[in-house]
Each structure stands twice: as structure tokens, then as C-alpha cells.
Design an enzyme around this catalytic site. Structure first.
Site, PDB file in Angstrom:
ATOM      1  N   VAL A  55     -11.060   5.297  10.715  1.00 21.83           N
ATOM      2  CA  VAL A  55     -11.792   4.114  10.235  1.00 21.83           C
ATOM      3  C   VAL A  55     -11.614   2.921  11.178  1.00 21.83           C
ATOM      4  CG1 VAL A  55     -11.700   4.862   7.816  1.00 21.83           C
ATOM      5  CG2 VAL A  55      -9.992   3.220   8.679  1.00 21.83           C
ATOM      6  N   TYR A 146       0.508  -7.133   5.042  1.00 24.08           N
ATOM      7  CA  TYR A 146      -0.169  -6.177   4.159  1.00 24.08           C
ATOM      8  C   TYR A 146      -0.913  -6.918   3.043  1.00 24.08           C
ATOM      9  CZ  TYR A 146      -0.790  -2.344   0.846  1.00 24.08           C
ATOM     10  OH  TYR A 146      -1.336  -1.420  -0.031  1.00 24.08           O
ATOM     11  N   VAL A 179       2.749   3.196  -6.152  1.00 21.16           N
ATOM     12  CA  VAL A 179       2.287   4.532  -6.538  1.00 21.16           C
ATOM     13  C   VAL A 179       3.121   5.582  -5.820  1.00 21.16           C
ATOM     14  CG1 VAL A 179       0.251   6.001  -6.757  1.00 21.16           C
ATOM     15  CG2 VAL A 179      -0.037   3.508  -6.595  1.00 21.16           C
TER      16      VAL A 179
HETATM   17  P1  NAD Z   1      -1.069   7.916   2.035  1.00 23.56           P
HETATM   18  O1  NAD Z   1      -0.377   7.533   3.304  1.00 23.56           O
HETATM   19  O2  NAD Z   1      -0.483   8.974   1.161  1.00 23.56           O
HETATM   20  O3  NAD Z   1      -2.570   8.299   2.366  1.00 23.56           O
HETATM   21  C1  NAD Z   1      -3.353   7.518   3.216  1.00 23.56           C
HETATM   22  C2  NAD Z   1      -4.338   8.427   3.945  1.00 23.56           C
HETATM   23  O4  NAD Z   1      -5.142   7.570   4.799  1.00 23.56           O
HETATM   24  C3  NAD Z   1      -3.644   9.442   4.871  1.00 23.56           C
HETATM   25  O5  NAD Z   1      -4.199  10.739   4.641  1.00 23.56           O
HETATM   26  C4  NAD Z   1      -3.949   8.939   6.268  1.00 23.56           C
HETATM   27  O6  NAD Z   1      -4.108   9.974   7.228  1.00 23.56           O
HETATM   28  C5  NAD Z   1      -5.270   8.210   6.048  1.00 23.56           C
HETATM   29  N1  NAD Z   1      -5.515   7.209   7.083  1.00 23.56           N
HETATM   30  C6  NAD Z   1      -4.647   6.276   7.571  1.00 23.56           C
HETATM   31  N2  NAD Z   1      -5.212   5.598   8.569  1.00 23.56           N
HETATM   32  C7  NAD Z   1      -6.472   6.099   8.722  1.00 23.56           C
HETATM   33  C8  NAD Z   1      -7.525   5.824   9.615  1.00 23.56           C
HETATM   34  N3  NAD Z   1      -7.409   4.909  10.595  1.00 23.56           N
HETATM   35  N4  NAD Z   1      -8.677   6.522   9.476  1.00 23.56           N
HETATM   36  C9  NAD Z   1      -8.806   7.483   8.530  1.00 23.56           C
HETATM   37  N5  NAD Z   1      -7.819   7.809   7.667  1.00 23.56           N
HETATM   38  C10 NAD Z   1      -6.671   7.124   7.776  1.00 23.56           C
HETATM   39  O7  NAD Z   1      -1.220   6.534   1.255  1.00 23.56           O
HETATM   40  P2  NAD Z   1      -1.576   6.145  -0.262  1.00 23.56           P
HETATM   41  O8  NAD Z   1      -0.358   5.606  -0.860  1.00 23.56           O
HETATM   42  O9  NAD Z   1      -2.339   7.211  -0.942  1.00 23.56           O
HETATM   43  O10 NAD Z   1      -2.520   4.869   0.041  1.00 23.56           O
HETATM   44  C11 NAD Z   1      -3.921   4.915  -0.035  1.00 23.56           C
HETATM   45  C12 NAD Z   1      -4.447   3.514  -0.243  1.00 23.56           C
HETATM   46  O11 NAD Z   1      -3.843   2.962  -1.412  1.00 23.56           O
HETATM   47  C13 NAD Z   1      -4.155   2.521   0.889  1.00 23.56           C
HETATM   48  O12 NAD Z   1      -5.297   1.712   1.098  1.00 23.56           O
HETATM   49  C14 NAD Z   1      -3.015   1.680   0.328  1.00 23.56           C
HETATM   50  O13 NAD Z   1      -2.995   0.388   0.872  1.00 23.56           O
HETATM   51  C15 NAD Z   1      -3.370   1.676  -1.136  1.00 23.56           C
HETATM   52  N6  NAD Z   1      -2.263   1.379  -2.036  1.00 23.56           N
HETATM   53  C16 NAD Z   1      -1.162   2.184  -2.064  1.00 23.56           C
HETATM   54  C17 NAD Z   1      -0.140   1.861  -2.932  1.00 23.56           C
HETATM   55  C18 NAD Z   1       1.114   2.707  -3.040  1.00 23.56           C
HETATM   56  O14 NAD Z   1       2.080   2.237  -3.641  1.00 23.56           O
HETATM   57  N7  NAD Z   1       1.129   3.923  -2.523  1.00 23.56           N
HETATM   58  C19 NAD Z   1      -0.220   0.735  -3.747  1.00 23.56           C
HETATM   59  C20 NAD Z   1      -1.353  -0.058  -3.683  1.00 23.56           C
HETATM   60  C21 NAD Z   1      -2.373   0.274  -2.811  1.00 23.56           C
END
Ligand code: NAD
Length: 252
Positions: A55, A146, A179
Site C-alpha cells: 500500500v 502512530y 487486539v
Molecule cells: P498484523 O501485523 O497482524 O497484520 C497487518 C497486516 O498488514 C500484515 O499481514 C502485513 O503484512 C500487512 N501490511 C503491513 N504493511 C503493508 C503494506 N505496506 N502493504 C500491504 N500490506 C501491509 O496487524 P493487526 O493487529 O491485525 O493490525 C491491522 C490494523 O489494525 C492496522 O491498521 C492497525 O493499526 C490496526 N489496529 C490494530 C490494533 C491492535 O491492537 N492489534 C489496535 C487498533 C488498530
């Protein structure tokens, strides 16, 4: 009985892990056809279509969105979920890291939406859901960069909702608390005492535990689906009450 999302075609970024994978699986379970765009799509097993995309790179995004639209025969639902983290106060991260995290977390949403909009405009059920964060609405320590990116995602969600409502495209976001995903697993592994860190993060949320990826997926799928046909420009918190509740300490 026909599943709720039968006939709909969905693209999920970051769809190979954590929240994105749980969302891709739930969309498919409810009848949608799903293309998961990810840096590493190897975690996407059938019926999901895994496509490699960054992305952070406009050419990669355009190619993958077109490939997804061709494979699915259109796009009705876009979940902008890919994101990366950063820790530190405002004094800690170099300019290059600020640019990188904004480039993925904010411009990533812009690039994928821009590429998908022509397809969404042709859909009679068009919905975008952005994965935002509690960090957009509550001040969390050591998350300056962040949080700034997620604040931008919240504002962008509202602006996009206003711009595209009359084209029939709804835009909403979810604001998860902490999460239990591989991302948080990596953060816990890096802590001095992972078990204590997990307990502290769980205790920060009023319901006393981490949110599950499946709980966030359920909220995303609701906002993406026809049941939310009159819902646009909203942020749905999935945070165990963290954003809105003020509890007395246990025993007080
Ligand atoms: P995760 O690391 O388990 O999954 C993220 C996925 O995004 C991975 O498969 C990774 O390969 C992919 N990714 C990263 N950079 C990328 C890029 N440049 N192009 C394409 N794909 C890319 O993370 P998650 O915890 O499932 O997080 C997903 C979303 O949720 C994020 O936007 C994060 O900010 C948001 N979020 C997470 C939490 C948490 O506590 N885990 C809380 C609030 C928000």
C-alpha cells in the site's frame, strides 16, 4: 437461506494476518468473494484470493486492485486495514520514520481507495471501512506518531463519507482497543515481562482483557454489509469500553 453478503465482492488490505485475515474469513463465511491484498499474502488460503501488494507503492496498489476487480468481476466492499506501528513520544522518532508510517497508514488508505473508487461507484452496494484505532480518540503513552496517523484516518473517514455519500458509497471506520493479533504478539515478545505486559494491556480495557480479531472483524463486516445501509461517517469503537467508560478502581 442465502448468506447476507452473497454476490458481493470485497477487497481487504493487510488481509493475510490479524484483523484483516479475520475480516477476510468472516466476509467469505457470509457469502462474499474476497481478495486479500498484503505484502505477504501466503497466509490467505482458499476461498480467499491472496494478492501481493504494497500500500506504500501506487503502481503496486493500482495493479493489485485491478487484478482483484478482474478476479472478482467488480468491487463492492473495500476494507482499508493494512497498517504499521511505531512507539515513542513526539521527541523520539526521526523524520524518516514519521514519513514512512504516514505513508503506509494514511497514504495507503488514499492510494487503495483512489484505485478502487471507479469500481465502487459502479456497485449498487458500495462500502468502505477503515481500520482506525482507539489511539485516534484517546491519548495513549508512547504512541505519538502512530496516534497522529490514526487521527488522520478518522478525519479522512469523515471527509470521504461526505464526498462520496451522494455517489452511493458509504464510509465508516472501526476503532479497536488493544487486539490480540500477531502485531501485539510481537510487541509482547519484545517486552521485558511479556505476561505482565499482556495483563497490563488487558487491564487497561474496562472489560479486562484484550479484544479478539474476530470481534473487530464482526464490526467491520457489519459496517460493510447491507444491514448498515444508513450508516456512514461513523467510528465504531471495539475496545471493551476503553474510549467511553470511567470506572472506579476495583474495590473502590
Ligand atoms: P498484523 O501485523 O497482524 O497484520 C497487518 C497486516 O498488514 C500484515 O499481514 C502485513 O503484512 C500487512 N501490511 C503491513 N504493511 C503493508 C503494506 N505496506 N502493504 C500491504 N500490506 C501491509 O496487524 P493487526 O493487529 O491485525 O493490525 C491491522 C490494523 O489494525 C492496522 O491498521 C492497525 O493499526 C490496526 N489496529 C490494530 C490494533 C491492535 O491492537 N492489534 C489496535 C487498533 C488498530
Amino acid at each position: 437461506m442465502t448468506a447476507e453478503l452473497t454476490g458481493l465482492r470485497a477487497v481487504v488490505t493487510g488481509g493475510a494476518s490479524g484483523i484483516g485475515l479475520a475480516t477476510s474469513r468472516l466476509l467469505a463465511e457470509r457469502g462474499a468473494r474476497v481478495a486479500a491484498l498484503d505484502l505477504d499474502p501466503s497466509g490467505c488460503l482458499p476461498p480467499l484470493t491472496g494478492l501481493k501488494a504494497d500500500v506504500g507503492d501506487d503502481a503496486s496498489v493500482r495493479a493489485a486492485v485491478e487484478e482483484a476487480a478482474a478476479a472478482l468481476n467488480g468491487i463492492d466492499i473495500l476494507v482499508n486495514n493494512a497498517g504499521i506501528g511505531a512507539t515513542g513520544t513526539v521527541a523520539d522518532n526521526p523524520d524518516e520514520q514519521w514519513r514512512k508510517v504516514f505513508d503506509i497508514n494514511v497514504l495507503g488508505v488514499v492510494r487503495v481507495t483512489r484505485a478502487a473508487l471507479p469500481h465502487l461507484r459502479r456497485s449498487s452496494h458500495a462500502a468502505i471501512v477503515n481500520t482506525c484505532s482507539i489511539a485516534a480518540t484517546a491519548g495513549l503513552p508512547q504512541r505519538a506518531l502512530y496516534s497522529a496517523t490514526k487521527g488522520a484516518v478518522l478525519s479522512l473517514t469523515l471527509a470521504m463519507a461526505a464526498d462520496h455519500v451522494r455517489e452511493g458509497v458509504r464510509v465508516n471506520c472501526v476503532n479497536p482497543g488493544t487486539v490480540d493479533t500477531p502485531w501485539v504478539g510481537r510487541l509482547l515478545d519484545a517486552a521485558e515481562d511479556p505476561a505482565a505486559e499482556r495483563a497490563a494491556l488487558g487491564a487497561r480495557q474496562p472489560h479486562g482483557r484484550l479484544v479478539t480479531a474476530e470481534e473487530v472483524a464482526a464490526a467491520i463486516v457489519y459496517l460493510a454489509g447491507p444491514a448498515a445501509g444508513s450508516v456512514t461517517g461513523t467510528a465504531l469503537a471495539v475496545d471493551g469500553g476503553m474510549a467511553g467508560l470511567r470506572l472506579r478502581p476495583v474495590g473502590a
